[in-house]
Write an enzyme that holds these catalytic residues in place. Structure first.
Site, mmCIF file in Angstrom:
data_model
loop_
_atom_site.group_PDB
_atom_site.id
_atom_site.type_symbol
_atom_site.label_atom_id
_atom_site.label_comp_id
_atom_site.label_asym_id
_atom_site.label_seq_id
_atom_site.Cartn_x
_atom_site.Cartn_y
_atom_site.Cartn_z
ATOM 1 N N LYS A 58 0.806 -1.178 0.042
ATOM 2 C CA LYS A 58 -0.020 -0.091 -0.005
ATOM 3 C C LYS A 58 0.904 1.401 -0.105
ATOM 4 O O LYS A 58 0.431 2.173 -0.566
ATOM 5 C CB LYS A 58 -0.610 -0.115 1.406
ATOM 6 C CG LYS A 58 -1.725 -1.208 1.528
ATOM 7 C CD LYS A 58 -2.463 -1.041 2.781
ATOM 8 C CE LYS A 58 -2.762 -2.366 3.230
ATOM 9 N NZ LYS A 58 -3.572 -2.292 4.690
ATOM 10 N N GLY A 59 2.149 0.998 0.390
ATOM 11 C CA GLY A 59 2.989 2.502 0.935
ATOM 12 C C GLY A 59 3.200 3.133 -0.149
ATOM 13 O O GLY A 59 3.123 4.454 0.080
ATOM 14 N N GLU A 114 8.030 2.416 -5.977
ATOM 15 C CA GLU A 114 8.131 1.851 -4.550
ATOM 16 C C GLU A 114 8.177 3.056 -3.710
ATOM 17 O O GLU A 114 8.815 4.021 -3.864
ATOM 18 C CB GLU A 114 9.246 0.912 -4.352
ATOM 19 C CG GLU A 114 8.447 -0.541 -4.385
ATOM 20 C CD GLU A 114 7.769 -0.924 -3.149
ATOM 21 O OE1 GLU A 114 7.353 0.008 -2.396
ATOM 22 O OE2 GLU A 114 7.583 -2.160 -2.950
ATOM 23 N N ASP A 118 14.589 -1.621 1.179
ATOM 24 C CA ASP A 118 14.888 -1.737 2.459
ATOM 25 C C ASP A 118 16.084 -3.210 2.574
ATOM 26 O O ASP A 118 17.188 -2.851 1.939
ATOM 27 C CB ASP A 118 13.851 -2.170 3.400
ATOM 28 C CG ASP A 118 14.286 -2.404 4.863
ATOM 29 O OD1 ASP A 118 15.371 -2.476 5.149
ATOM 30 O OD2 ASP A 118 13.599 -2.358 5.798
ATOM 31 N N LYS A 146 17.083 2.739 2.030
ATOM 32 C CA LYS A 146 17.822 2.384 3.348
ATOM 33 C C LYS A 146 18.905 1.229 2.882
ATOM 34 O O LYS A 146 18.714 0.155 3.324
ATOM 35 C CB LYS A 146 16.737 1.753 4.223
ATOM 36 C CG LYS A 146 17.312 1.957 5.800
ATOM 37 C CD LYS A 146 16.323 1.172 6.628
ATOM 38 C CE LYS A 146 15.100 1.818 7.130
ATOM 39 N NZ LYS A 146 14.493 1.157 8.013
ATOM 40 N N ARG A 180 0.385 6.288 8.178
ATOM 41 C CA ARG A 180 0.678 6.310 6.881
ATOM 42 C C ARG A 180 0.342 7.849 6.211
ATOM 43 O O ARG A 180 0.551 8.464 5.146
ATOM 44 C CB ARG A 180 -0.249 5.515 6.043
ATOM 45 C CG ARG A 180 0.031 3.950 5.908
ATOM 46 C CD ARG A 180 -0.559 3.235 5.191
ATOM 47 N NE ARG A 180 -0.507 1.817 5.249
ATOM 48 C CZ ARG A 180 0.494 1.012 4.952
ATOM 49 N NH1 ARG A 180 1.586 1.342 4.292
ATOM 50 N NH2 ARG A 180 0.502 -0.313 5.182
HETATM 51 C C1 PRP Z 1 7.624 -2.160 2.037
HETATM 52 C C2 PRP Z 1 7.981 -1.404 0.718
HETATM 53 C C3 PRP Z 1 8.361 -2.522 0.147
HETATM 54 C C4 PRP Z 1 9.170 -3.583 0.954
HETATM 55 C C5 PRP Z 1 10.597 -3.056 0.960
HETATM 56 O O1 PRP Z 1 6.218 -2.596 2.297
HETATM 57 O O2 PRP Z 1 6.638 -0.946 0.361
HETATM 58 O O3 PRP Z 1 7.406 -3.446 -0.719
HETATM 59 O O4 PRP Z 1 8.612 -3.298 2.265
HETATM 60 O O5 PRP Z 1 11.183 -4.049 1.825
HETATM 61 P P1 PRP Z 1 12.368 -4.791 1.716
HETATM 62 O O6 PRP Z 1 13.343 -4.227 0.762
HETATM 63 O O7 PRP Z 1 13.068 -5.186 2.737
HETATM 64 O O8 PRP Z 1 11.969 -6.003 0.994
HETATM 65 P P2 PRP Z 1 5.550 -3.415 3.212
HETATM 66 O O9 PRP Z 1 5.729 -4.824 3.304
HETATM 67 O O10 PRP Z 1 5.864 -2.445 4.424
HETATM 68 O O11 PRP Z 1 4.113 -3.162 2.993
HETATM 69 P P3 PRP Z 1 3.172 -1.732 2.718
HETATM 70 O O12 PRP Z 1 3.621 -0.882 1.335
HETATM 71 O O13 PRP Z 1 1.684 -2.407 2.475
HETATM 72 O O14 PRP Z 1 3.369 -0.916 3.888
#
Ligand code: PRP
Length: 193
Positions: A58-59, A114, A118, A146, A180
């Site tokens: 969703k982010g 995105e 991370d 990050k 959010r």
């Molecule tokens: C976050 C972001 C990426 C993922 C990155 O999503 O939007 O999809 O984490 O992390 P990584 O590099 O460690 O794989 P999240 O799972 O928090 O879902 P959201 O967007 O619904 O909050």
């Protein structure tokens, strides 16, 4: 509950001034300015190519919607949902497509959008998956990187900001589905609390 004259109920209920927010990392203005630059770069690079921007729920929907309006050339959008680490701050390393595309992408120029990269586990999986569907190109726009936490290398073609290894929320980024809606990006004081 009685409310003192010094503090209105609006102040007490303010999420944007929440005491668990340590500091603002990027203001609304800084985000807007950076996105304007990214949008102009993308418009120039993709002119005449009718790229498909894929927002990862969703982010990324906040970044996607502002980025789109900064791209002055023909584009289309789609959404995907990927399950990674849910409401915990730790990644499980498991990646699963929860909502797939509604269209075929063979021959299309794809730009994945995105909010944050991370560990890189999600994006390395997703970019390879999209490339395997016969896309003409697959690139990535990410608002935040990050990099210290990277486990898999991921090329970010259009990056908003590098960030330190701290827990950030706002502008689409959540902690247990909260924060959010902050219009800025902030560091949480104690995300594990
Ligand atoms: C976050 C972001 C990426 C993922 C990155 O999503 O939007 O999809 O984490 O992390 P990584 O590099 O460690 O794989 P999240 O799972 O928090 O879902 P959201 O967007 O619904 O909050």
């Amino acid at each position: 509950m009685a409310i003192s004259s010094a503090q209105s109920s609006a102040e007490i209920n303010s999420e944007f001034n929440n005491p668990n927010i340590a500091r603002t990392l990027f203001s609304e203005e800084q985000i807007r300015e950076r996105i304007k630059i990214l949008g102009a770069e993308i418009a120039a690079d993709y002119a005449g190519l009718n790229p498909l921007l894929i927002g990862v729920l969703k982010g990324a929907c906040f970044f996607l919607s502002d980025l789109l309006r900064a791209i002055d050339t023909r584009v289309s959008i789609e959404f995907m949902a990927i399950s990674s680490y849910g409401s915990s701050t730790r990644t499980s390393g498991e990646v699963r497509i929860v909502k797939d595309l509604d269209v075929a992408i063979e021959g299309r120029h794809i730009l994945v959008v995105e909010d944050i990269v991370d560990t890189g586990l999600t994006l390395s999986y997703l970019l390879a998956n999209l490339a395997s569907r016969g896309a003409a190109s697959v690139k990535l726009a990410a608002l935040l990187d990050k990099h210290e936490r990277r486990q898999r290398e991921v090329k970010i073609d259009y990056l908003g900001f590098q960030i330190p290894d701290e827990f950030v929320v706002g502008y689409g980024l959540d902690f247990a589905e909260r924060y959010r809606n902050l219009p800025f990006i902030a560091v949480l004081k104690n995300p594990e609390a």
